[in-house]
Design a protein around this motif. Structure first.
Motif, short mmCIF file in Angstrom:
data_model
loop_
_atom_site.label_atom_id
_atom_site.label_comp_id
_atom_site.label_asym_id
_atom_site.label_seq_id
_atom_site.Cartn_x
_atom_site.Cartn_y
_atom_site.Cartn_z
N VAL A 293 0.62 -1.33 -0.23
CA VAL A 293 0.10 0.14 0.28
C VAL A 293 0.99 1.09 -0.14
CG1 VAL A 293 -1.94 1.19 1.26
CG2 VAL A 293 -1.75 -1.26 1.55
N LEU A 305 -4.18 3.59 8.49
CA LEU A 305 -4.34 2.56 7.49
C LEU A 305 -4.35 1.02 8.56
CD1 LEU A 305 -3.69 0.46 4.88
CD2 LEU A 305 -1.45 0.62 5.82
N GLU A 308 -8.21 2.05 9.53
CA GLU A 308 -8.98 0.91 8.69
C GLU A 308 -8.65 -0.20 8.32
OE1 GLU A 308 -8.84 3.77 5.39
OE2 GLU A 308 -9.30 4.89 6.46
N ILE A 309 -8.23 -1.05 8.07
CA ILE A 309 -7.55 -2.82 8.50
C ILE A 309 -8.56 -3.15 9.85
CG2 ILE A 309 -5.80 -4.83 8.74
CD1 ILE A 309 -3.78 -3.00 7.53
N ALA A 312 -12.00 -3.46 8.88
CA ALA A 312 -12.00 -4.31 7.00
C ALA A 312 -12.65 -5.22 8.10
CB ALA A 312 -11.02 -4.16 6.12
N LEU A 344 -9.18 -7.44 1.80
CA LEU A 344 -9.05 -6.69 2.19
C LEU A 344 -8.44 -5.59 0.89
CD1 LEU A 344 -7.28 -4.91 4.33
CD2 LEU A 344 -5.50 -6.27 4.16
N GLU A 347 -11.95 -3.29 0.36
CA GLU A 347 -11.51 -2.45 1.21
C GLU A 347 -10.92 -1.17 1.38
OE1 GLU A 347 -14.13 -1.82 3.82
OE2 GLU A 347 -15.06 -3.78 3.73
N LEU A 348 -9.74 -1.54 1.22
CA LEU A 348 -8.91 -0.56 1.24
C LEU A 348 -8.62 0.91 -0.04
CD1 LEU A 348 -5.49 -2.07 1.97
CD2 LEU A 348 -7.03 -0.64 3.47
N GLU A 349 -9.07 -0.31 -1.26
CA GLU A 349 -8.97 0.52 -2.51
C GLU A 349 -10.53 1.32 -2.24
OE1 GLU A 349 -6.81 -1.76 -6.17
OE2 GLU A 349 -9.25 -2.68 -5.44
N ARG A 351 -11.89 2.85 0.01
CA ARG A 351 -11.69 4.01 1.22
C ARG A 351 -10.81 4.91 0.96
NH1 ARG A 351 -12.53 2.36 6.36
NH2 ARG A 351 -14.01 0.57 6.90
N TRP A 353 -7.10 4.33 -1.00
CA TRP A 353 -5.88 3.75 -1.03
C TRP A 353 -5.14 3.07 -2.26
CZ3 TRP A 353 -2.86 4.80 2.98
CH2 TRP A 353 -3.46 5.47 4.78
N ILE A 355 -3.32 0.30 -4.37
CA ILE A 355 -1.91 -0.63 -4.11
C ILE A 355 -1.13 -0.82 -4.66
CG2 ILE A 355 -2.39 -3.22 -3.97
CD1 ILE A 355 -4.03 -1.65 -1.80
#
Length: 360
Positions: A293, A305, A308-309, A312, A344, A347-349, A351, A353, A355
């Motif tokens: 990330v 980060l 938010e992990i 998730a 994950l 979820e990260l994308e 929010r 983030w 990758i």
């Protein structure tokens, strides 16, 4: 009052990183810890940091833990066995056969001695670097001996959150030569190549170089003792390493010769096979999926980060950070169980983030 497994006093001889860390961990469990060190300054510093208390005339320890340099371990163990005739005595030296041989030569009472070794440490030593959580989840080898004496040491290991492992002295020394002592030599030799490198070359260093040279900053004085005490097993592994290195060098010197590329491929594939056997989180061999990330170089970004992990509902198995001087961003390599990777990533994308890479 101690409400755990340990009911008697524990005397720790040697107030450096391991000794003071054991003291902090046991004190947190309510154990009466007595600290002694040949250096009054070292002992006072560790006591000031809360790793234990000073010895008193009426002390009666049930367990003595010797945490001194390898070249004086046997001498100190023998002295403690004489001083405390009812106590179980152990040491945490990283080599075991030599200690036992020396104790036999000194005529020590081996019935009350059981060697041990926690596979834990830090690049920086001393009481100021000690931590109560240093041993959590780490293997702690306990040698063979009288069951009652072994249980006293096992109680300490469990209280400190470590994992007790039974090995003979020779099994231990062969094992640590491979997984600890040879890596120290190899890392130091590799890092030495950097001493004469240009600033431009060193400036290109990434996480791979940092990973493979991290332990090269360890104290030479201590490692000379450790390597000298376990010289035979270490030399044996290094000879095997030398033979494979010679194969790689020959292939690189003649890259177009028949079989050269196959030889290199087999060297690299052998590394894959070895890495796959290294225990993962909680001491089990697992293959994790990893996401890299991109993190802006701004306060609070890493904390966001990680938060938010958690939101998730994904458990992070490992975390590695890379940030080059002057860069406006860093990289966080997140390891998760393969079945959680897609969740994950999504979820990260969602929010926002970015990758950089995903790989298993």
């Amino acid at each position: 009052m101690n409400l755990g497994r340990i009911t008697g006093q524990v005397r720790i001889v040697g107030a450096g990183l391991l000794g003071a860390s054991i003291g902090h961990g046991l004190r947190a469990k309510g154990v009466d810890v007595i600290l002694h060190d040949a250096s009054r300054t070292t002992a006072t510093l560790a006591i000031d940091y809360g790793a234990g208390r000073a010895p008193q005339a009426d002390d009666k320890p049930s367990l003595v833990i010797v945490a001194v340099p390898p070249d004086v371990t046997a001498e100190v163990v023998a002295r403690e066995l004489m001083a405390w005739p009812q106590a179980t005595v152990t040491d945490v030296a990283s080599v075991k056969v030599g200690v036992i041989d020396e104790l036999i030569a000194l005529g020590a009472d081996l019935d009350r001695y059981v060697g041990s070794h926690p596979l834990a440490g830090r690049e920086r030593g001393g009481a100021i670097s000690a931590r109560a959580d240093l041993f959590i989840g780490r293997p702690w080898v306990i040698g063979r001996g009288e069951p009652f004496r072994r249980r006293a040491i096992e109680d300490v290991v469990i209280e400190l959150g470590a994992i007790p492992v039974t090995m003979s002295a020779s099994e231990h020394d062969d094992a640590v030569a491979l997984i600890s002592h040879v890596p120290q030599v190899v890392a130091s030799l590799l890092a030495h190549r950097l001493a004469g490198a240009s600033d431009a070359a060193v400036g290109l260093a990434g996480q791979g170089l940092r990973d493979t040279t991290r332990i090269a900053s360890s104290a030479p004085e201590l490692w000379v003792q450790i390597l000298g005490a376990n010289a035979g097993p270490v030399a044996s592994v290094l000879r095997e390493f030398q033979a494979e290195l010679a194969v790689a060098i020959e292939a690189l010197e003649n890259p177009d010769a028949p079989g050269s590329r196959r030889a290199l491929a087999e060297v690299l594939a052998g590394g894959n096979d070895g890495v796959a056997r290294i225990p993962g989180k909680h001491g089990t061999s697992k293959q994790f999926s990893r996401l890299v990330v991109i993190i802006d170089d701004k306060p609070g970004q890493l904390a966001r980060l990680l938060t938010e992990i958690g939101e998730a509902n994904v458990n992070m198995e490992d975390l590695r950070l890379e940030h080059s001087p002057g860069a406006q961003f860093g990289l966080a390599e997140i390891s998760v169980l393969p079945e959680k990777e897609a969740t994950l990533l999504s979820e990260l994308e969602a929010r926002g983030w970015k990758i950089a890479e995903t790989f298993a």
